[in-house]
Enzyme design. Structure first.
Site, PDB file in Angstrom:
ATOM      1  N   ASP A 145     -16.273  -2.192   3.661  1.00 55.41           N
ATOM      2  CA  ASP A 145     -15.265  -1.020   3.223  1.00 55.41           C
ATOM      3  C   ASP A 145     -14.751  -1.065   1.718  1.00 55.41           C
ATOM      4  O   ASP A 145     -15.589  -1.778   0.762  1.00 55.41           O
ATOM      5  CB  ASP A 145     -14.170  -1.637   4.054  1.00 55.41           C
ATOM      6  CG  ASP A 145     -13.404  -2.963   3.582  1.00 55.41           C
ATOM      7  OD1 ASP A 145     -14.021  -3.812   3.154  1.00 55.41           O
ATOM      8  OD2 ASP A 145     -12.205  -2.867   3.537  1.00 55.41           O
TER       9      ASP A 145
ATOM     10  N   ASP B  92     -14.335  -6.408   2.231  1.00 53.74           N
ATOM     11  CA  ASP B  92     -14.014  -7.483   2.946  1.00 53.74           C
ATOM     12  C   ASP B  92     -14.518  -7.132   4.443  1.00 53.74           C
ATOM     13  O   ASP B  92     -14.627  -8.220   5.245  1.00 53.74           O
ATOM     14  CB  ASP B  92     -12.804  -7.957   2.724  1.00 53.74           C
ATOM     15  CG  ASP B  92     -11.520  -7.050   3.080  1.00 53.74           C
ATOM     16  OD1 ASP B  92     -12.136  -6.015   3.187  1.00 53.74           O
ATOM     17  OD2 ASP B  92     -10.470  -7.359   2.830  1.00 53.74           O
ATOM     18  N   ARG B  93     -14.680  -6.062   4.642  1.00 52.75           N
ATOM     19  CA  ARG B  93     -15.239  -5.525   6.172  1.00 52.75           C
ATOM     20  C   ARG B  93     -16.493  -5.471   6.122  1.00 52.75           C
ATOM     21  O   ARG B  93     -17.366  -4.983   5.162  1.00 52.75           O
ATOM     22  CB  ARG B  93     -14.512  -4.286   6.546  1.00 52.75           C
ATOM     23  CG  ARG B  93     -12.972  -4.471   6.599  1.00 52.75           C
ATOM     24  CD  ARG B  93     -12.403  -3.494   7.199  1.00 52.75           C
ATOM     25  NE  ARG B  93     -10.963  -3.519   7.133  1.00 52.75           N
ATOM     26  CZ  ARG B  93      -9.996  -2.975   8.109  1.00 52.75           C
ATOM     27  NH1 ARG B  93     -10.661  -1.910   9.034  1.00 52.75           N
ATOM     28  NH2 ARG B  93      -8.745  -3.159   8.256  1.00 52.75           N
TER      29      ARG B  93
ATOM     30  N   ARG C 184       0.844  -1.274   0.001  1.00 54.59           N
ATOM     31  CA  ARG C 184      -0.048   0.045  -0.031  1.00 54.59           C
ATOM     32  C   ARG C 184       0.729   1.343   0.055  1.00 54.59           C
ATOM     33  O   ARG C 184       1.822   1.312   1.080  1.00 54.59           O
ATOM     34  CB  ARG C 184      -0.869  -0.101   1.349  1.00 54.59           C
ATOM     35  CG  ARG C 184      -2.127  -0.477   1.081  1.00 54.59           C
ATOM     36  CD  ARG C 184      -3.037  -0.638   2.244  1.00 54.59           C
ATOM     37  NE  ARG C 184      -3.696  -1.830   2.138  1.00 54.59           N
ATOM     38  CZ  ARG C 184      -4.670  -1.978   2.938  1.00 54.59           C
ATOM     39  NH1 ARG C 184      -5.097  -1.406   3.882  1.00 54.59           N
ATOM     40  NH2 ARG C 184      -5.157  -3.691   3.028  1.00 54.59           N
TER      41      ARG C 184
ATOM     42  N   ASP D 237     -12.947  -2.732  -0.430  1.00 52.51           N
ATOM     43  CA  ASP D 237     -12.874  -3.927  -1.062  1.00 52.51           C
ATOM     44  C   ASP D 237     -13.790  -4.867  -0.769  1.00 52.51           C
ATOM     45  O   ASP D 237     -13.780  -5.924  -1.272  1.00 52.51           O
ATOM     46  CB  ASP D 237     -11.441  -4.333  -1.201  1.00 52.51           C
ATOM     47  CG  ASP D 237     -10.770  -4.482   0.151  1.00 52.51           C
ATOM     48  OD1 ASP D 237     -11.339  -4.056   1.280  1.00 52.51           O
ATOM     49  OD2 ASP D 237      -9.953  -5.765   0.272  1.00 52.51           O
TER      50      ASP D 237
ATOM     51  N   GLU E 147     -11.109  -8.083  14.982  1.00 55.21           N
ATOM     52  CA  GLU E 147     -11.799  -6.866  15.744  1.00 55.21           C
ATOM     53  C   GLU E 147     -11.913  -5.735  14.660  1.00 55.21           C
ATOM     54  O   GLU E 147     -12.659  -4.869  14.926  1.00 55.21           O
ATOM     55  CB  GLU E 147     -10.971  -6.635  16.900  1.00 55.21           C
ATOM     56  CG  GLU E 147      -9.475  -6.234  16.804  1.00 55.21           C
ATOM     57  CD  GLU E 147      -9.013  -5.332  15.835  1.00 55.21           C
ATOM     58  OE1 GLU E 147      -9.685  -4.109  15.999  1.00 55.21           O
ATOM     59  OE2 GLU E 147      -8.088  -5.221  14.977  1.00 55.21           O
ATOM     60  N   SER E 148     -11.053  -5.911  13.544  1.00 51.90           N
ATOM     61  CA  SER E 148     -11.086  -4.871  12.825  1.00 51.90           C
ATOM     62  C   SER E 148     -12.166  -4.761  11.722  1.00 51.90           C
ATOM     63  O   SER E 148     -12.197  -4.406  10.346  1.00 51.90           O
ATOM     64  CB  SER E 148      -9.929  -4.435  11.842  1.00 51.90           C
ATOM     65  OG  SER E 148      -9.642  -5.986  11.248  1.00 51.90           O
TER      66      SER E 148
ATOM     67  N   LYS F 285     -11.751 -12.402   4.451  1.00 54.64           N
ATOM     68  CA  LYS F 285     -12.975 -12.191   5.071  1.00 54.64           C
ATOM     69  C   LYS F 285     -14.114 -11.629   4.016  1.00 54.64           C
ATOM     70  O   LYS F 285     -13.808 -11.102   2.867  1.00 54.64           O
ATOM     71  CB  LYS F 285     -12.764 -11.114   6.277  1.00 54.64           C
ATOM     72  CG  LYS F 285     -12.010  -9.803   5.770  1.00 54.64           C
ATOM     73  CD  LYS F 285     -11.232  -8.939   6.710  1.00 54.64           C
ATOM     74  CE  LYS F 285     -10.867  -7.781   6.495  1.00 54.64           C
ATOM     75  NZ  LYS F 285      -9.367  -7.796   6.303  1.00 54.64           N
TER      76      LYS F 285
ATOM     77  N   SER G 186      -7.906  -1.131   0.281  1.00 54.84           N
ATOM     78  CA  SER G 186      -8.932  -1.581   1.268  1.00 54.84           C
ATOM     79  C   SER G 186      -9.766  -0.196   1.698  1.00 54.84           C
ATOM     80  O   SER G 186     -10.243   0.531   0.984  1.00 54.84           O
ATOM     81  CB  SER G 186      -8.429  -2.535   2.475  1.00 54.84           C
ATOM     82  OG  SER G 186      -9.393  -2.951   3.098  1.00 54.84           O
ATOM     83  N   HIS G 187      -9.607  -0.076   2.884  1.00 54.88           N
ATOM     84  CA  HIS G 187     -10.480   1.146   3.762  1.00 54.88           C
ATOM     85  C   HIS G 187      -9.782   2.345   3.607  1.00 54.88           C
ATOM     86  O   HIS G 187     -10.108   3.483   4.024  1.00 54.88           O
ATOM     87  CB  HIS G 187     -10.516   0.599   5.030  1.00 54.88           C
ATOM     88  CG  HIS G 187      -9.444   0.356   5.766  1.00 54.88           C
ATOM     89  ND1 HIS G 187      -8.696  -0.706   5.455  1.00 54.88           N
ATOM     90  CD2 HIS G 187      -8.797   1.036   6.863  1.00 54.88           C
ATOM     91  CE1 HIS G 187      -7.784  -0.786   6.455  1.00 54.88           C
ATOM     92  NE2 HIS G 187      -7.566   0.234   7.090  1.00 54.88           N
TER      93      HIS G 187
ATOM     94  N   THR H 200      -2.269 -10.658  13.645  1.00 53.22           N
ATOM     95  CA  THR H 200      -3.489  -9.775  12.798  1.00 53.22           C
ATOM     96  C   THR H 200      -3.113  -9.904  11.235  1.00 53.22           C
ATOM     97  O   THR H 200      -2.023 -10.084  10.738  1.00 53.22           O
ATOM     98  CB  THR H 200      -2.980  -8.348  12.974  1.00 53.22           C
ATOM     99  OG1 THR H 200      -3.585  -8.153  14.354  1.00 53.22           O
ATOM    100  CG2 THR H 200      -3.850  -7.655  12.090  1.00 53.22           C
TER     101      THR H 200
HETATM  102  C1  VG1 Z   1      -5.570  -3.853   9.623  1.00 55.47           C
HETATM  103  C2  VG1 Z   1      -6.482  -4.690  10.766  1.00 55.47           C
HETATM  104  C3  VG1 Z   1      -6.231  -6.113  10.302  1.00 55.47           C
HETATM  105  C4  VG1 Z   1      -6.604  -6.364   8.800  1.00 55.47           C
HETATM  106  C5  VG1 Z   1      -5.730  -5.370   8.008  1.00 55.47           C
HETATM  107  C6  VG1 Z   1      -6.261  -5.809   6.555  1.00 55.47           C
HETATM  108  O1  VG1 Z   1      -4.060  -4.104   9.611  1.00 55.47           O
HETATM  109  O2  VG1 Z   1      -5.897  -4.169  11.884  1.00 55.47           O
HETATM  110  O3  VG1 Z   1      -7.049  -6.769  11.326  1.00 55.47           O
HETATM  111  O4  VG1 Z   1      -6.502  -7.657   8.639  1.00 55.47           O
HETATM  112  O5  VG1 Z   1      -5.992  -3.920   8.188  1.00 55.47           O
HETATM  113  O6  VG1 Z   1      -7.702  -5.333   6.398  1.00 55.47           O
HETATM  114  P1  VG1 Z   1      -3.157  -3.275  10.553  1.00 55.47           P
HETATM  115  O7  VG1 Z   1      -1.890  -4.014  10.238  1.00 55.47           O
HETATM  116  O8  VG1 Z   1      -3.205  -1.936   9.978  1.00 55.47           O
HETATM  117  O9  VG1 Z   1      -3.654  -3.059  12.065  1.00 55.47           O
HETATM  118  V1  VG1 Z   1      -8.352  -4.782   5.078  1.00 55.47           V
HETATM  119  O10 VG1 Z   1      -9.944  -4.832   5.038  1.00 55.47           O
HETATM  120  O11 VG1 Z   1      -7.408  -3.602   4.701  1.00 55.47           O
HETATM  121  O12 VG1 Z   1      -7.802  -6.007   3.604  1.00 55.47           O
HETATM  122 CO    CO Z   2     -10.692  -4.151   3.229  1.00 54.51          CO
END
Ligand code: VG1
Ligand code: CO
Length: 544
Positions: free
Chosen positions: A278, A282-283, A22, A280, A365-366, A377, A113-114, A345
């Site tokens: 979110d 998955d959340r 990213r 993409d 938890e995210s 997910k 993602s988000h 994680t």
């Molecule tokens: C975050 C979340 C983690 C999740 C990851 C990708 O990572 O805490 O639980 O799997 O994003 O999610 P980090 O390293 O920033 O805590 V997604 O929806 O961005 O693919």
């Molecule tokens: Co995502």
């Protein structure tokens, strides 16, 4: 054939994080930057000659350009076929589904993602393997090693492929197949849930739902599934047209960034059920009328109610959560006699457990939950799971959660994020904690006594691989817990995440405001980690 072998130099910053590479869009737009990374991916995907690749993204700015580059590189690198989402769109779970269904060699998901999008937002590349899941650590390490040694990449000189019409086209020796983005994933979801019962609920006129796609990839999926297939009235899906900049917002389904949906669910005449996904897809975030379900509670609740859903009628093999996720699901597992695993994680750590049949449902938890139906997910899966439970139990979100707390107790839970902290300050804070963590055991802090404290190290129960340094955890004798770790998805400075959890068995005390219930622990987290001193911040940037 017009294949060019282009000379290039390594970039030193192409190490994949928690979920892919990213970076801000301008970084990806540098000459050779994307190409270097993609060539390194292809070099690490052994035996890809004449194989099929799945390709799509969340529609954010640069999605289209990147897809054209990757198609031409795939053709030059000898892939036989690329299945690409219509208009370049494929959610993360849909990509996983297509990889698995058609037994392809793997896939590439273009998403950060988000994280926000647009010309100055973020872009990202995620790599998925044959089982449909994110590339495991060995592979991301191999890709990173390639990026540091790369000298050339291969690309075909050709005109852009048209992605607006479904069907097949030829790119020299490679077939480009533009596929419906929704169909395969929708069919899979339909095979898991009781769509007839959910249809009755959504078309009854007695139940109102609102889904916010946040102008990201789930819009087309949600329109097709909730409105066209499940009979919810038009207008149920809001912000359902994907936009390159997500309408200027963060496509992050939490109380802060999905505040319009939250205001609606907490306002006058609120609907019965609210959900969002979110960037993409998955959340997921789940809301009831004037009620928010924490993702950790949601995971526990789905596990406890799994038998109400056709796909999980015969029970679960086991459950898994990421280490910082609350221990609410552990309580369900204990009662149901299920194995419960705690992983680092990131979804890539669930893949082995799912492939080995050790777990059926897992979550973080995210705002991420999923099951053995895929190796990612799946936001819409979680929303449909909730709808299925409500359709069977005929109860509100709040009633269902409150009954759950009565049975299992309540795990008050919150995550405090300190975003954009200077790197050296964040690293010093973690180093300081790490140097003291083993000395904390037995110590008293006011009402709390430390039962264990360590730097979490994970041994994969399937292949034995050890992944150390996955977060500092401090557990207290009453079941409360504080976890500290640095994010692996941010693109500006460091993000410190502080995870706080307090267990309460007494139903008379299940109505305390969360930050208040965690007040002692919040103060203690600062005392132990010296957050204010190290970061210079008085309070977190985001509280979820
Ligand atoms: C975050 C979340 C983690 C999740 C990851 C990708 O990572 O805490 O639980 O799997 O994003 O999610 P980090 O390293 O920033 O805590 V997604 O929806 O961005 O693919
Ligand atoms: Co995502």
């Amino acid at each position: 054939m017009n294949i060019h072998t282009v000379s290039t130099h390594p970039f030193t910053d192409q190490e994949p994080g928690t979920s892919g590479l990213r970076k801000p869009v301008p970084v990806f737009q540098q000459p050779h930057y994307l190409e270097n990374f993609i060539q390194s991916v292809f070099d690490s995907l052994e035996g890809h000659e004449r194989e099929t690749l799945v390709l799509g993204g969340d529609g954010r700015y640069y999605n289209h350009d990147a897809i054209q580059i990757i198609l031409k590189m795939a053709a030059a690198n000898g892939f036989g076929r690329v299945k690409v989402g219509h208009r370049g769109l494929l959610s993360t779970p849909a990509t996983s589904c297509v990889i698995h269904k058609y037994k392809t060699h793997g896939g590439i998901i273009l998403s950060a993602s988000h994280n926000p999008g647009g010309p100055n937002g973020d872009f990202g590349v995620k790599v998925n393997i044959r089982n449909g899941g994110p590339a495991p650590e060995e592979m991301t390490e191999a890709i990173y090693a390639r990026t540091r040694a790369i000298k050339r990449y291969k690309i075909l000189e050709a005109t852009d492929v048209e992605l607006k019409t479904l069907g097949k086209a030829q790119l020299e020796n490679m077939v480009v197949e533009v596929i419906d983005s929704v169909e395969d994933h929708q069919q899979l979801l339909e095979s898991l849930f009781d769509f007839e019962r959910i249809h009755q609920l959504l078309s009854s006129g007695q139940f109102r739902m609102c889904f916010d796609a946040l102008h990201a990839v789930t819009g087309p999926y949600a329109h097709a599934i909730f409105e066209q297939r499940l009979g919810a009235p038009a207008g149920t899906v809001q912000n359902g047209t994907p936009m390159e900049d997500f309408g200027g917002g963060h496509p992050d389904p939490n109380l802060l960034y999905a505040h319009k949906l939250v205001d609606l669910l907490y306002g006058e005449g609120a609907p019965d059920f609210g959900a969002a996904c979110d960037g993409d897809g998955d959340r997921n975030m789940i809301l009831g009328c004037k009620f928010f379900v924490t993702p950790s509670d949601s995971l526990a609740l789905l596990a406890a109610n799994a038998r109400l859903v056709p796909a999980y009628r015969s029970g679960l093999a086991g459950v898994a959560r990421s280490m910082p996720t609350s221990q609410a699901v552990d309580r369900v597992a204990a009662r149901l006699g299920l194995d419960c695993y705690a992983t680092p994680t990131g979804w890539k750590f669930f893949g082995d457990l799912l492939d080995a049949g050790k777990v059926t449902i897992c979550g973080e938890e995210s705002f991420g939950t999923g099951s053995n139906h895929l190796r990612e997910k799946d936001g819409l899966w979680a929303v449909l799971f909730w709808l299925n439970i409500m359709a069977v139990r005929q109860q509100s979100v709040e009633q269902i959660v409150r009954e759950h707390w009565q049975t299992y107790g309540r795990n008050y839970y919150s995550r405090h994020d300190y975003e954009g902290v200077e790197n050296d300050k964040a690293y010093s804070l973690m180093e300081n904690l790490r140097s003291r963590v083993l000395t904390l055991k037995g110590k008293r802090f006011g009402p709390y006594q430390v039962e264990y404290s360590d730097d979490f190290s994970y041994s994969d129960p399937v292949d034995g691989r050890v992944t150390p340094h996955q977060g500092i955890r401090i557990g207290f004798t009453d079941g409360s817990r504080i976890v500290f770790r640095l994010s692996g998805t941010g693109t500006h400075g460091a993000t410190l995440r502080v995870y706080l959890e307090h267990y309460e068995s007494d139903p008379a005390r299940h109505d305390v405001e969360t930050q208040q219930a965690l007040g002692h622990l919040i103060a203690l987290a600062d005392e132990i980690a010296q957050i204010r001193t190290f970061t210079g911040r008085e309070k977190p940037t985001v509280i979820t």
